[in-house]
Design an enzyme around this catalytic site. Structure first.
Site, short mmCIF file in Angstrom:
data_model
loop_
_atom_site.label_atom_id
_atom_site.label_comp_id
_atom_site.label_asym_id
_atom_site.label_seq_id
_atom_site.Cartn_x
_atom_site.Cartn_y
_atom_site.Cartn_z
N ASN A 1 0.83 -1.21 0.00
CA ASN A 1 0.00 0.00 0.00
C ASN A 1 0.87 1.27 0.00
OD1 ASN A 1 -2.31 1.96 0.57
ND2 ASN A 1 -3.32 0.01 0.20
N ARG A 2 0.31 2.41 0.43
CA ARG A 2 0.90 3.71 0.06
C ARG A 2 1.70 4.38 1.17
NH1 ARG A 2 -3.84 3.09 -2.68
NH2 ARG A 2 -3.52 3.24 -4.92
N HIS B 1 3.09 -0.12 -2.98
CA HIS B 1 3.44 -1.54 -3.06
C HIS B 1 4.93 -1.82 -3.31
CE1 HIS B 1 -0.67 -2.52 -2.55
NE2 HIS B 1 -1.06 -2.55 -3.80
N HIS C 1 -1.59 -10.25 -2.38
CA HIS C 1 -2.46 -9.41 -3.20
C HIS C 1 -3.29 -10.23 -4.19
CE1 HIS C 1 -3.85 -5.84 -5.27
NE2 HIS C 1 -3.11 -5.06 -4.52
N SER C 2 -3.81 -11.39 -3.77
CA SER C 2 -4.68 -12.16 -4.68
C SER C 2 -6.00 -11.44 -4.90
CB SER C 2 -4.94 -13.56 -4.11
OG SER C 2 -3.83 -14.39 -4.38
N TYR C 3 -6.48 -11.50 -6.13
CA TYR C 3 -7.81 -11.00 -6.48
C TYR C 3 -8.74 -12.21 -6.53
CZ TYR C 3 -5.93 -6.57 -8.42
OH TYR C 3 -5.34 -5.36 -8.62
N ASP D 1 -11.80 0.91 -1.40
CA ASP D 1 -10.34 0.75 -1.50
C ASP D 1 -9.77 1.37 -0.24
OD1 ASP D 1 -7.75 0.43 -2.23
OD2 ASP D 1 -7.83 1.60 -4.08
N GLN E 1 -7.06 -4.31 4.04
CA GLN E 1 -7.39 -3.47 2.90
C GLN E 1 -8.39 -4.23 2.04
OE1 GLN E 1 -5.87 -0.41 2.43
NE2 GLN E 1 -6.77 0.14 0.45
N GLU F 1 -6.47 -7.65 1.68
CA GLU F 1 -5.04 -7.62 1.98
C GLU F 1 -4.85 -7.36 3.47
OE1 GLU F 1 -3.37 -4.71 -1.01
OE2 GLU F 1 -5.44 -4.87 -1.66
C1 GLA Z 1 -4.28 -1.96 -3.54
C2 GLA Z 1 -4.55 -0.50 -3.48
C3 GLA Z 1 -5.37 -0.10 -4.66
C4 GLA Z 1 -4.70 -0.50 -5.95
C5 GLA Z 1 -4.43 -1.98 -5.93
C6 GLA Z 1 -3.64 -2.40 -7.13
O1 GLA Z 1 -5.38 -2.69 -3.21
O2 GLA Z 1 -5.19 -0.11 -2.31
O3 GLA Z 1 -5.57 1.30 -4.65
O4 GLA Z 1 -3.49 0.20 -6.11
O5 GLA Z 1 -3.72 -2.32 -4.79
O6 GLA Z 1 -4.20 -1.97 -8.33
#
Ligand code: GLA
Length: 382
Positions: A106-107, A136, A210-212, A282, A319, A347
């Site tokens: 994350n940021r 990330h 970070h699996s979707y 998000d 997250q 996450e």
């Molecule tokens: C995380 C972030 C999102 C995005 C995804 C990747 O979940 O919180 O904003 O950047 O990763 O696309």
């Protein structure tokens, strides 16, 4: 005589079966070739299976989970994570499908932070709302490096242990960080992720998976019907740059309240400033369990297939990202495009921008300390 011969044959068959299954349980997954990176580094894939028909494939590039097959309520298997077929596709472009992200998941605002008074600068590789930040782990985070992989076993589980040593100064982070991430797939339908890390200089660290997910099966449309419950009564609201304001805001009375079951789609389009900033969900939820011991964080139910997923973690945050940046431009492993909100991530993590937020739980790992963190994804169907 005939009877004795029959009994002997039967006994031998049983003996053979017993030996065979004991051997299967003890078999260490082996790495198979999965291509090479541009500089010729070989990448391997490991396949984990369990007694209930779950299969997980993960590769040494990014410790990426390539596929995860689980049965639905009728026993029909589907791959429930988004991703690509080939290594080349991952190298070309990926929104972190299936990867381990870090050193800081994350940021971090403006890509800047101080440790013990010393300023550090990271590449700013993301600009939500026009505000630059580090996302990330940077330009070449842990999702884009080749890890060492080794098959492992324990009673009732197969695993793969990934190791990576991140050098002092890599992507701007201080200290040489030795990181081990082990994926276990157990016969009680748990995918367990164990993290271990040490450093030789104080550094921020926040690693996550970070699996979707799409419990209908990847490529089968949107995730809006999935029903979620979170063990979290607060979340960390963000500014337009998706950086937490520092507030821990109660979810009660907001579209962020998942303390009781709600479908993702039910309130995702609410007129709400936070929803506007995120383009949907998000955000980081503040988990009620702040003890550092493993506890339930989230449950997911997909009504059409009956698939369920529980997420347990030792981490203080979660997250929830509902695939707001997916836009149909990426084509997945079954040849279908991933459209808006066709996958979601849960996450487990420390809160975003913690190195700049003294009131958040610390993410600084120091020499002599060992970071230990565990997250479990438990699957079922009903
Ligand atoms: C995380 C972030 C999102 C995005 C995804 C990747 O979940 O919180 O904003 O950047 O990763 O696309």
């Amino acid at each position: 005589m005939k009877l004795i011969a029959y009994c002997l044959t039967a006994a031998m068959t049983i003996a053979t079966i017993t030996t065979a299954s004991a051997a299967a349980a003890a078999a260490k997954p082996k790495g198979e070739p999965f291509g090479k990176t541009a500089d010729g580094t070989p990448v391997e894939v490991f396949t984990l299976t369990n007694a209930k028909g779950i299969k997980l494939r993960a590769m040494t590039y990014g410790a990426i989970v390539l596929s995860l097959e689980t049965p639905d309520r009728n026993g029909k298997s589907a791959d429930i994570v988004l991703g690509y077929r080939t290594l080349a596709d991952y190298i070309k472009s990926t929104p972190y499908f299936g990867a381990i992200v870090g050193r800081y998941g994350n940021r971090i605002a403006q890509g800047k932070f101080k440790v013990d008074g010393k300023q550090h600068s990271l590449a700013t590789n993301n600009t939500p709302g026009g505000m630059p930040c580090a996302l990330h782990g940077g330009l070449k985070g842990f999702d884009k490096v080749v890890w060492q992989g080794e098959g492992v076993t324990q009673a009732g589980a197969q695993g793969v242990r990934f190791r990576y040593v991140s050098k002092d100064g890599e992507e701007g982070y201080p200290g040489t960080l030795a990181l081990t991430v082990t994926y276990w797939l157990s016969d009680n339908n748990e995918w367990r992720v164990d993290y271990l890390a040490t450093t030789d200089k104080a550094t921020p660290i926040n690693v996550t998976q970070h699996s979707y997910f799409n419990l209908k099966g990847e490529g089968n449309g949107d995730i809006l019907g999935h029903e979620l419950t979170f063990k979290a009564s607060k979340f960390t609201p963000v500014n337009a740059g998706l950086i937490p304001t520092g507030e821990l805001r109660p979810v009660k009375g907001t579209p962020f309240d998942f303390t009781s079951k709600h479908a993702i789609g039910e309130r995702v389009n609410s007129v709400d400033e936070q929803m506007k900033f995120g383009g949907g969900y998000d955000h980081n939820w503040v988990l009620d369990n702040q003890t550092g011991s493993l506890a339930l964080a989230a449950t997911v139910y997909e009504p059409t297939t009956g698939r369920t997923m529980e997420v347990l973690t030792t981490e203080p945050g979660l997250q929830f990202y509902c695939g707001n940046f997916l836009d149909g431009k990426l084509t997945g492993k079954s040849g279908r495009p991933y459209e808006f909100r066709n996958g979601f991530c849960l996450e487990t993590q420390h809160y975003p921008d913690s190195p700049n937020q003294p009131s958040f739980p610390t993410t600084i790992l120091r020499p002599g300390q060992t970071l230990k963190s565990t997250t479990v994804f438990r699957f079922g169907a009903n």
